[in-house]
Write a protein that holds these residues in place. Structure first.
Motif, mmCIF file in Angstrom:
data_model
loop_
_atom_site.group_PDB
_atom_site.id
_atom_site.type_symbol
_atom_site.label_atom_id
_atom_site.label_comp_id
_atom_site.label_asym_id
_atom_site.label_seq_id
_atom_site.Cartn_x
_atom_site.Cartn_y
_atom_site.Cartn_z
ATOM 1 N N GLU A 112 -18.245 36.071 24.101
ATOM 2 C CA GLU A 112 -19.092 37.239 24.294
ATOM 3 C C GLU A 112 -18.258 38.517 24.403
ATOM 4 O OE1 GLU A 112 -22.547 38.858 27.393
ATOM 5 O OE2 GLU A 112 -21.743 36.834 27.569
ATOM 6 N N THR A 113 -17.102 38.416 25.053
ATOM 7 C CA THR A 113 -16.258 39.589 25.262
ATOM 8 C C THR A 113 -15.504 40.010 24.006
ATOM 9 O OG1 THR A 113 -15.960 38.951 27.575
ATOM 10 C CG2 THR A 113 -14.380 40.534 26.664
ATOM 11 N N HIS A 114 -15.078 39.022 23.201
ATOM 12 C CA HIS A 114 -14.121 39.307 22.130
ATOM 13 C C HIS A 114 -14.656 39.098 20.715
ATOM 14 C CE1 HIS A 114 -10.774 39.784 24.926
ATOM 15 N NE2 HIS A 114 -11.134 38.663 25.536
ATOM 16 N N THR A 115 -15.942 38.814 20.549
ATOM 17 C CA THR A 115 -16.455 38.497 19.214
ATOM 18 C C THR A 115 -16.041 39.538 18.173
ATOM 19 O OG1 THR A 115 -18.348 37.263 20.061
ATOM 20 C CG2 THR A 115 -18.546 38.167 17.837
ATOM 21 N N ASP A 116 -16.125 40.798 18.516
ATOM 22 C CA ASP A 116 -15.802 41.852 17.550
ATOM 23 C C ASP A 116 -14.312 41.923 17.255
ATOM 24 O OD1 ASP A 116 -18.477 42.515 17.447
ATOM 25 O OD2 ASP A 116 -18.313 44.126 18.931
ATOM 26 N N ASP A 117 -13.497 41.269 18.085
ATOM 27 C CA ASP A 117 -12.042 41.307 17.896
ATOM 28 C C ASP A 117 -11.515 40.102 17.122
ATOM 29 O OD1 ASP A 117 -11.971 43.618 19.484
ATOM 30 O OD2 ASP A 117 -11.847 42.416 21.320
ATOM 31 N N PHE A 118 -12.383 39.112 16.870
ATOM 32 C CA PHE A 118 -11.906 37.908 16.209
ATOM 33 C C PHE A 118 -11.491 38.210 14.769
ATOM 34 C CE2 PHE A 118 -14.670 35.070 19.115
ATOM 35 C CZ PHE A 118 -13.647 35.026 20.048
ATOM 36 N N ALA A 119 -10.372 37.602 14.375
ATOM 37 C CA ALA A 119 -9.895 37.712 13.004
ATOM 38 C C ALA A 119 -9.275 36.377 12.606
ATOM 39 C CB ALA A 119 -8.858 38.830 12.887
ATOM 40 N N PRO A 120 -9.306 36.027 11.325
ATOM 41 C CA PRO A 120 -8.711 34.757 10.890
ATOM 42 C C PRO A 120 -7.216 34.713 11.178
ATOM 43 C CG PRO A 120 -10.112 35.686 9.178
ATOM 44 C CD PRO A 120 -9.940 36.749 10.214
ATOM 45 N N VAL A 121 -6.766 33.591 11.720
ATOM 46 C CA VAL A 121 -5.338 33.376 11.936
ATOM 47 C C VAL A 121 -4.816 32.228 11.091
ATOM 48 C CG1 VAL A 121 -5.339 34.324 14.270
ATOM 49 C CG2 VAL A 121 -5.823 31.898 13.937
ATOM 50 N N LEU A 122 -5.737 31.417 10.543
ATOM 51 C CA LEU A 122 -5.321 30.239 9.772
ATOM 52 C C LEU A 122 -6.490 29.712 8.949
ATOM 53 C CD1 LEU A 122 -3.317 27.809 9.245
ATOM 54 C CD2 LEU A 122 -4.383 26.713 11.230
ATOM 55 N N ARG A 123 -6.216 29.379 7.693
ATOM 56 C CA ARG A 123 -7.171 28.630 6.874
ATOM 57 C C ARG A 123 -6.548 27.278 6.561
ATOM 58 N NH1 ARG A 123 -7.445 31.356 2.108
ATOM 59 N NH2 ARG A 123 -6.315 29.770 0.915
ATOM 60 N N LEU A 124 -7.300 26.219 6.841
ATOM 61 C CA LEU A 124 -6.782 24.866 6.656
ATOM 62 C C LEU A 124 -7.672 24.114 5.672
ATOM 63 C CD1 LEU A 124 -4.444 23.144 7.760
ATOM 64 C CD2 LEU A 124 -5.990 22.296 9.520
ATOM 65 N N ASP A 125 -7.108 23.761 4.517
ATOM 66 C CA ASP A 125 -7.811 22.970 3.501
ATOM 67 C C ASP A 125 -7.301 21.545 3.564
ATOM 68 O OD1 ASP A 125 -9.378 24.970 1.587
ATOM 69 O OD2 ASP A 125 -7.487 25.933 2.152
ATOM 70 N N VAL A 126 -8.229 20.587 3.737
ATOM 71 C CA VAL A 126 -7.857 19.187 3.936
ATOM 72 C C VAL A 126 -8.515 18.319 2.886
ATOM 73 C CG1 VAL A 126 -7.919 17.220 5.524
ATOM 74 C CG2 VAL A 126 -7.594 19.543 6.420
ATOM 75 N N ARG A 127 -7.710 17.491 2.241
ATOM 76 C CA ARG A 127 -8.202 16.430 1.357
ATOM 77 C C ARG A 127 -7.932 15.104 2.056
ATOM 78 N NH1 ARG A 127 -5.494 15.614 -3.037
ATOM 79 N NH2 ARG A 127 -3.792 17.082 -2.730
ATOM 80 N N ARG A 128 -8.971 14.292 2.204
ATOM 81 C CA ARG A 128 -8.887 13.082 3.029
ATOM 82 C C ARG A 128 -9.327 11.857 2.264
ATOM 83 N NH1 ARG A 128 -11.123 12.745 9.153
ATOM 84 N NH2 ARG A 128 -9.040 13.638 9.412
ATOM 85 N N ARG A 129 -8.578 10.778 2.472
ATOM 86 C CA ARG A 129 -8.981 9.435 2.056
ATOM 87 C C ARG A 129 -9.171 8.616 3.324
ATOM 88 N NH1 ARG A 129 -7.764 7.028 -2.643
ATOM 89 N NH2 ARG A 129 -6.820 5.257 -1.546
ATOM 90 N N ALA A 130 -10.326 8.021 3.515
ATOM 91 C CA ALA A 130 -10.613 7.326 4.770
ATOM 92 C C ALA A 130 -11.268 5.981 4.498
ATOM 93 C CB ALA A 130 -11.517 8.175 5.662
ATOM 94 N N PHE A 131 -10.964 5.029 5.370
ATOM 95 C CA PHE A 131 -11.587 3.714 5.308
ATOM 96 C C PHE A 131 -11.480 3.067 6.682
ATOM 97 C CE2 PHE A 131 -7.311 3.662 3.457
ATOM 98 C CZ PHE A 131 -6.636 2.818 4.321
ATOM 99 N N ARG A 132 -12.145 1.956 6.859
ATOM 100 C CA ARG A 132 -12.184 1.291 8.163
ATOM 101 C C ARG A 132 -11.139 0.181 8.252
ATOM 102 N NH1 ARG A 132 -17.070 2.266 11.030
ATOM 103 N NH2 ARG A 132 -17.512 4.472 10.651
ATOM 104 N N LEU A 133 -10.627 0.012 9.462
ATOM 105 C CA LEU A 133 -9.777 -1.114 9.818
ATOM 106 C C LEU A 133 -10.502 -1.924 10.878
ATOM 107 C CD1 LEU A 133 -6.283 0.650 10.206
ATOM 108 C CD2 LEU A 133 -7.269 -0.364 8.142
ATOM 109 N N SER A 134 -10.324 -3.224 10.837
ATOM 110 C CA SER A 134 -10.977 -4.106 11.805
ATOM 111 C C SER A 134 -9.925 -4.987 12.464
ATOM 112 C CB SER A 134 -12.032 -4.972 11.094
ATOM 113 O OG SER A 134 -12.622 -5.868 12.000
ATOM 114 N N ARG A 135 -9.884 -4.936 13.803
ATOM 115 C CA ARG A 135 -8.981 -5.802 14.573
ATOM 116 C C ARG A 135 -9.790 -6.431 15.694
ATOM 117 N NH1 ARG A 135 -4.786 -5.945 18.750
ATOM 118 N NH2 ARG A 135 -2.929 -6.981 17.887
#
Length: 539
Positions: A112-135
């Motif tokens: 609420e205090t800082h919304t107008d002050d927010f600016a991007p500091v990082l953009r993160l692009d992620v490509r993911r391969r995912a699957f399940r493991l069973s133990r």
């Protein structure tokens, strides 16, 4: 944190080829179930110019995935325990609706205090391969991520990591699978406690693991909770520094690793009797050996970076270049020979240290530290002594540490620099304990005491440096002929003189320190009954 969910995961990091090999390893293939899912998402993280969010311990971002926006909030810094992290994801009807209220009063006040002050500091692009493991009955999602980080100035960094996230079942199985992966990788992988955005920002700034944050202790909690937080801190430091030491041979990372290992050993000794945990004692023994090996390399680093140049300059200033003051020494030639031998010794010590930290056994040791933190975070009250209020535990432990130092102070009159070593170690234990429990006591009460202790430790550090430098100089000069012997002798003599000056200050500084009222005795206990004699610190 209100409205937040806890996720439990273990991150494994390493070179791309090591992570590619992990995906096709015997461990993963034996446990793999179901089909591979492919995902892509982009998150833009924001903060104020003065880092109001990260300074308060939050990470705030807007994510775009599968055609929809969401708001992501995480805790900054390492995971609270072995791999547990608080996170909240909220759907954003429109990108412009960001940021939303989160339900956490402290964070919402910042938004609420800082919304107008927010600016991007990082953009993160992620490509993911995912699957399940069973133990057994445990289900784990294995995700292999390729991450491209971009800063506001278009600075970019690419990194890879794998995550083992508990879906259901026993988190001990996640640790077991991670350990098998580390062993099969043969030193190519290690655990990490750093989040993606924190890692990305550090890489773009060209930093390693960075300086240590302080351990946050709940003043109203129990001793077991303090133990869990301390273990989590030490484990995160060891994990995040291991790559820079084992692979990068980073001098500063080695210094910080040595401190982290010593701090863990201090924590284990402090809670040894209260926890009565053989597993922790075994880890402390491993930490001691690792600190000894890394310390050998660090000692040569200091000798070559500080001691030898300082002594050489001191004696080179006597007389014209190439002359022999008092007919004994040609500084440049003699010190060049001593430095060459020291460089050889340093190279060997670093080979041993880097190999030790890069080995799979050390990777598993670091993972086991994470698991020990997780065990105590899940059940901090596992013994009667650990259920005690942290204020009572801290006061009793600090009293014992101070008493041990006071007993050793009777030997301050001994002239030999090595005589102060036991007291130096006792003071270091007292300082580690005071730093661990700093949140339990007011800052104003702590400050004069900690400053006086720091002055004493500085003096004892000079004494210890003298002993170490004399030993290293003697080692480098042994069997090298008269020139090396002369140079080594001058190093020893010069350091002995600096040690005598420090020793002259020690007695006065000790008297000033001993005259201060211990800050923990000024803080009233929240419990009426005095602590029992045997319930707290180490035996």
């Amino acid at each position: 944190m209100a409205g937040f969910r806890s996720e439990f995961e273990i991150k494994l990091i390493g070179e791309p080829h090591a992570l590619a090999a992990l995906e096709n390893s015997l461990v993963v293939r034996a446990l793999k179930t179901g089909r591979v899912a492919h995902e892509r998402y982009q998150t833009v993280y924001v903060d104020t110019p003065d880092k109001a969010l990260t300074g308060a311990g939050f990470i705030l971002g807007r994510r775009f995935e599968d055609g929809a926006f969401s708001q992501i909030v995480k805790r900054a810094g390492p995971a609270r325990a072995g791999g547990e992290r608080a996170e909240r994801e909220q759907h954003l009807p429109l990108a412009a609706d960001f940021p939303l209220a989160t339900g956490d009063a402290r964070l919402d006040a910042l938004i609420e205090t800082h919304t107008d002050d927010f600016a991007p500091v990082l953009r993160l692009d992620v490509r993911r391969r995912a699957f399940r493991l069973s133990r057994g009955r445990t289900r784990i999602e294995a995700a292999f991520d390729v991450c491209l980080a971009t800063g506001p100035d278009e600075t970019a960094a690419l990194f890879h990591e794998a995550e083992l996230e508990l879906i259901k079942g026993d988190r001990r199985d996640v640790f077991a699978v991670a350990a098998l992966c580390l062993e099969e990788a043969g030193g190519g992988l290690r655990a990490s406690a750093t989040s993606k955005p924190a890692r990305a920002l550090a890489m773009m700034r060209g930093e390693g693991a960075g300086p240590a944050n302080r351990i946050e202790i709940d003043p109203e909690g129990c001793a077991g909770d303090a133990l869990a937080r301390a273990l989590g801190f030490c484990a995160a430091r060891v994990c995040d520094l291991s790559g820079a030491v084992g692979g990068g041979r980073d001098v500063e990372a080695a210094r910080q690793m040595r401190v982290a290992l010593r701090r863990f050993r201090s924590v284990e000794r402090l809670f040894r009797k209260a926890a009565s945990d053989p597993a922790l004692a075994a880890l402390a023994a491993q930490a001691r050996e690792a600190a000894r090996i890394i310390g050998a390399a660090r000692d040569w680093d200091v000798f070559l970076a500080d001691t030898a140049p300082e002594v050489e300059k001191r004696y080179a200033d006597h007389g014209p270049k190439g002359s022999r003051p008092n007919g004994l020494l040609r500084p440049k030639a003699d010190f060049d020979g001593l430095r060459a031998v020291a460089e050889e010794r340093r190279a060997v010590a670093w080979d041993v240290a880097a190999a030790h930290v890069a080995a799979p056994d050390f990777a598993v040791f670091a993972l086991n530290l994470l698991q020990s933190a997780d065990r105590y975070a899940a059940r901090p009250d596992r013994t009667k002594a650990l259920r005690r209020p942290v204020r009572r535990f801290a006061s009793r432990a600090l009293d014992k540490r101070l008493a041990a130092a006071a007993r050793l102070a009777v030997d301050l009159h001994v002239a030999a620099p090595s005589a102060g070593h036991p007291l130096r170690i006792a003071l270091k234990k007292l300082r580690y304990t005071a730093q661990l429990f700093r949140d339990v006591y007011p800052r104003e009460a702590r400050r004069p005491y900690m400053r006086a202790m720091s002055r004493l430790q500085d003096d004892f550090g000079v004494l210890n440096d003298a002993v170490v430098a004399q030993g290293l100089a003697a080692d480098a000069g042994e069997g090298g002929g008269p020139a090396l012997a002369r140079a080594a002798g001058l190093v020893g003599g010069y350091r002995a003189a600096s040690a005598r000056a420090a020793a002259d200050r020690v007695a006065d500084n000790w008297e000033a320190f001993a005259a201060l009222a211990p800050f923990w005795r000024a803080e009233p206990s929240t419990s009426g009954a005095p602590p029992s004699e045997d319930a707290y610190a180490e035996s």
